[in-house]
Design a protein around this motif. Structure first.
Motif, short mmCIF file in Angstrom:
data_model
loop_
_atom_site.label_atom_id
_atom_site.label_comp_id
_atom_site.label_asym_id
_atom_site.label_seq_id
_atom_site.Cartn_x
_atom_site.Cartn_y
_atom_site.Cartn_z
N GLY A 223 25.65 7.96 -48.43
CA GLY A 223 26.52 7.51 -47.36
C GLY A 223 26.06 7.90 -45.97
N TRP A 224 24.85 8.44 -45.86
CA TRP A 224 24.37 8.90 -44.56
C TRP A 224 23.79 7.74 -43.76
CZ3 TRP A 224 22.41 14.54 -43.97
CH2 TRP A 224 23.27 15.40 -44.65
N HIS A 225 23.56 8.00 -42.47
CA HIS A 225 23.17 6.92 -41.57
C HIS A 225 21.79 6.35 -41.92
CE1 HIS A 225 20.12 9.21 -39.27
NE2 HIS A 225 20.93 10.25 -39.40
N ASP A 226 21.58 5.12 -41.48
CA ASP A 226 20.30 4.46 -41.63
C ASP A 226 19.24 5.18 -40.77
OD1 ASP A 226 18.90 1.89 -42.58
OD2 ASP A 226 18.45 1.90 -40.43
N PRO A 227 18.01 5.36 -41.23
CA PRO A 227 17.42 4.77 -42.43
C PRO A 227 17.33 5.73 -43.62
CG PRO A 227 15.66 5.57 -41.05
CD PRO A 227 16.96 5.96 -40.37
N ILE A 228 18.16 6.78 -43.67
CA ILE A 228 18.00 7.79 -44.71
C ILE A 228 18.07 7.19 -46.11
CG2 ILE A 228 19.02 9.87 -45.73
CD1 ILE A 228 19.62 10.81 -42.86
N PRO A 229 19.11 6.42 -46.45
CA PRO A 229 19.11 5.82 -47.80
C PRO A 229 17.92 4.90 -48.03
CG PRO A 229 21.31 5.73 -46.84
CD PRO A 229 20.37 6.13 -45.74
N ARG A 230 17.51 4.16 -47.00
CA ARG A 230 16.36 3.26 -47.15
C ARG A 230 15.06 4.04 -47.37
NH1 ARG A 230 14.51 -0.08 -43.08
NH2 ARG A 230 15.66 0.98 -41.40
N ILE A 231 14.94 5.16 -46.68
CA ILE A 231 13.75 6.00 -46.85
C ILE A 231 13.64 6.45 -48.31
CG2 ILE A 231 12.86 8.33 -46.36
CD1 ILE A 231 12.14 6.65 -44.09
N LEU A 232 14.75 6.92 -48.86
CA LEU A 232 14.71 7.41 -50.24
C LEU A 232 14.49 6.27 -51.22
CD1 LEU A 232 17.56 10.06 -50.08
CD2 LEU A 232 15.11 10.48 -50.23
N ASP A 233 15.08 5.10 -50.95
CA ASP A 233 14.88 3.95 -51.83
C ASP A 233 13.45 3.44 -51.79
OD1 ASP A 233 17.49 3.99 -52.72
OD2 ASP A 233 18.19 2.47 -51.29
N ALA A 234 12.79 3.64 -50.65
CA ALA A 234 11.44 3.09 -50.46
C ALA A 234 10.34 3.99 -51.00
CB ALA A 234 11.18 2.82 -48.98
N THR A 235 10.70 5.20 -51.47
CA THR A 235 9.68 6.11 -51.98
C THR A 235 9.92 6.36 -53.47
OG1 THR A 235 11.02 8.00 -51.25
CG2 THR A 235 9.30 7.25 -49.77
N ASP A 236 8.84 6.45 -54.18
CA ASP A 236 8.88 6.67 -55.63
C ASP A 236 9.17 8.14 -55.91
OD1 ASP A 236 8.46 6.90 -58.33
OD2 ASP A 236 6.44 6.06 -58.32
N PRO A 237 10.24 8.44 -56.68
CA PRO A 237 10.52 9.86 -56.99
C PRO A 237 9.34 10.58 -57.63
CG PRO A 237 12.40 8.49 -57.57
CD PRO A 237 11.28 7.55 -57.19
N ALA A 238 8.45 9.84 -58.27
CA ALA A 238 7.28 10.50 -58.88
C ALA A 238 6.35 11.09 -57.83
CB ALA A 238 6.52 9.50 -59.74
N THR A 239 6.48 10.63 -56.58
CA THR A 239 5.63 11.15 -55.50
C THR A 239 6.33 12.24 -54.70
OG1 THR A 239 6.38 9.53 -53.83
CG2 THR A 239 4.56 8.88 -55.29
N TRP A 240 7.61 12.48 -54.97
CA TRP A 240 8.33 13.51 -54.22
C TRP A 240 7.82 14.89 -54.62
CZ3 TRP A 240 14.09 11.67 -55.13
CH2 TRP A 240 14.25 10.41 -54.55
N ILE A 241 7.83 15.79 -53.68
CA ILE A 241 7.42 17.17 -53.94
C ILE A 241 8.64 18.07 -53.82
CG2 ILE A 241 5.96 19.07 -53.14
CD1 ILE A 241 4.15 16.82 -51.91
N ARG A 242 8.85 18.91 -54.80
CA ARG A 242 9.99 19.82 -54.82
C ARG A 242 9.49 21.26 -54.75
NH1 ARG A 242 12.61 23.23 -58.34
NH2 ARG A 242 14.92 23.22 -58.31
N TYR A 243 10.13 22.05 -53.89
CA TYR A 243 9.84 23.48 -53.93
C TYR A 243 11.09 24.27 -53.57
CZ TYR A 243 9.31 23.38 -48.81
OH TYR A 243 9.51 23.23 -47.46
N GLU A 244 11.24 25.39 -54.27
CA GLU A 244 12.37 26.27 -54.00
C GLU A 244 12.10 27.04 -52.72
OE1 GLU A 244 12.95 28.70 -57.39
OE2 GLU A 244 13.70 27.06 -58.65
N MET A 245 13.09 27.05 -51.84
CA MET A 245 12.92 27.74 -50.55
C MET A 245 12.92 29.25 -50.79
SD MET A 245 13.22 25.35 -47.96
CE MET A 245 14.43 25.56 -46.69
#
Length: 363
Positions: A223-245
């Motif tokens: 529900g956040w402002h544009d283009p945040i949902p579009r950014i996430l939709d446009a990127t493949d989760p397999a390419t996301w990088i996760r790290y614990e802060m």
């Protein structure tokens, strides 16, 4: 002075230190535990002070070949309303040059090309260091640039200081289109950032509670402002990088360690070399101020300047290490503390008070 040194860790701080030492005439070897260098595409912000340090290391032009200026960015609410402007204009006005953004692979390439330009620095991959004193035998200096879980730090300073979780996880990625807005959006217990990284692409990062999975990330910002949902939709989760802060806690009492106690009966020639820590090994911090790469670069510059100016011999090295510690430790630790404090402020669930404070910031 000149000498022989081993740098443990081939990240930003380690490579920058190797370049500086090589330019000063040292014989340098870099050891990296990974079998290949990490080349994920997160963007680094390079403050003008770090740009000047890279100029002194001889790689400033290579940085600017692939960097983009960071200007006109805001802090927003999830519905898109601006609350404050990030202080990028003030930084540029004061320094006479803008903050730059560069993807990690490009910065690594600039640093890897730097040693070659000055006679070459061997980077040995797949070298896991387990015995720091054995490594230090026959060397004039060992530099621990091996990250928040530094084996060099543990060997010389013990395990009192180590990684400390902050309760959030970061996801980062790059979208193949340019965002019309840049900056950060702060919500309740989470925030989302958008920066340029190169023409036609946008670097993004999201910080959420640790339990948030990749499947839940899109829903967290739906529900956040544009283009945040579009950014996430446009990127493949397999390419996301996760790290614990995480950050290094408690702060170290020194970034340097002598090679042997004065009363040691070990012959001088057999005593382990002194150690200096740079980058995350010395002061790992949360990324909220965007200063992790900058502080590592400033460490490398300060350490190599001090060594280049030192008289020859062990006493000269000892004096250079004291000068390095005096120049960098309090400054870097203040930055780390400020970043950790900002993280708590940004990720609070008490958003009314936080947002009211943010709106008081200069526009």
């Amino acid at each position: 002075m000149t000498g022989t040194a081993t740098v443990v860790g081939a990240g930003i701080g380690g490579l920058a230190t190797a370049i500086g030492l090589r330019r000063a005439g040292w014989t340098v070897t870099v050891l990296e535990r990974r079998t290949e260098l990490e080349r994920y595409g997160a963007a680094f912000g390079i403050h003008p002070t770090a740009q000047s340090a890279l100029d002194r290391l001889g790689v400033g032009d290579a940085l600017r070949d692939h960097a983009v200026p960071y200007r006109d960015a805001h802090i927003r609410t999830p519905d898109g309303r601006p609350m404050a402007r990030l202080p990028l204009e003030r930084i540029e006005s004061k320094a006479g040059r803008p903050e730059l953004l560069i993807s990690r692979p490009y910065l690594l390439d600039a640093l890897l090309a730097g040693p070659d330009a000055f006679g070459g620095v061997p980077v040995k991959l797949g070298e896991r260091v387990t015995d720091v004193d054995a490594l230090a035998a026959g060397q004039d200096l060992v530099i621990g640039a091996d990250g928040i879980r530094s084996a060099v730090r543990t060997a010389r300073f013990g395990d009192r200081s180590g990684p400390r979780r902050v309760g959030t996880v970061a996801w980062i990625g790059i979208a193949d289109f340019e965002s019309p807005v840049h900056g950060e959006t702060w919500g309740s217990g989470r925030f989302f950032g958008l920066t340029p990284v190169e023409p036609g692409r946008t670097n993004w990062y999201a910080t959420v509670p640790e339990a948030t999975t990749a499947e839940e990330l899109r829903a967290s910002f739906a529900g956040w402002h544009d283009p945040i949902p579009r950014i996430l939709d446009a990127t493949d989760p397999a390419t996301w990088i996760r790290y614990e802060m995480r950050h290094l806690y408690p702060a170290l009492p020194s970034f340097v360690s002598a090679g042997a106690r004065p009363a040691s009966r070990v012959p001088t020639a057999a005593r382990p070399a002194p150690v200096a820590l740079v980058g995350d090994a010395a002061h790992a911090m949360t990324p909220n101020l965007g200063q992790g790469a900058c502080t590592a670069i400033l460490d490398a510059d300060a350490l190599t300047r001090a060594l280049a100016a030192a008289p020859p011999g062990p006493a000269g090295i000892a004096g250079a290490l004291r000068a390095y510690d005096a120049e960098r430790r309090r400054s870097a630790q203040r930055t780390a503390f400020g970043s950790r404090t900002l993280h708590r402020f940004m990720s609070t669930e008490r958003t009314r008070l936080r947002d009211a404070v943010v709106r008081l910031l200069p526009g």
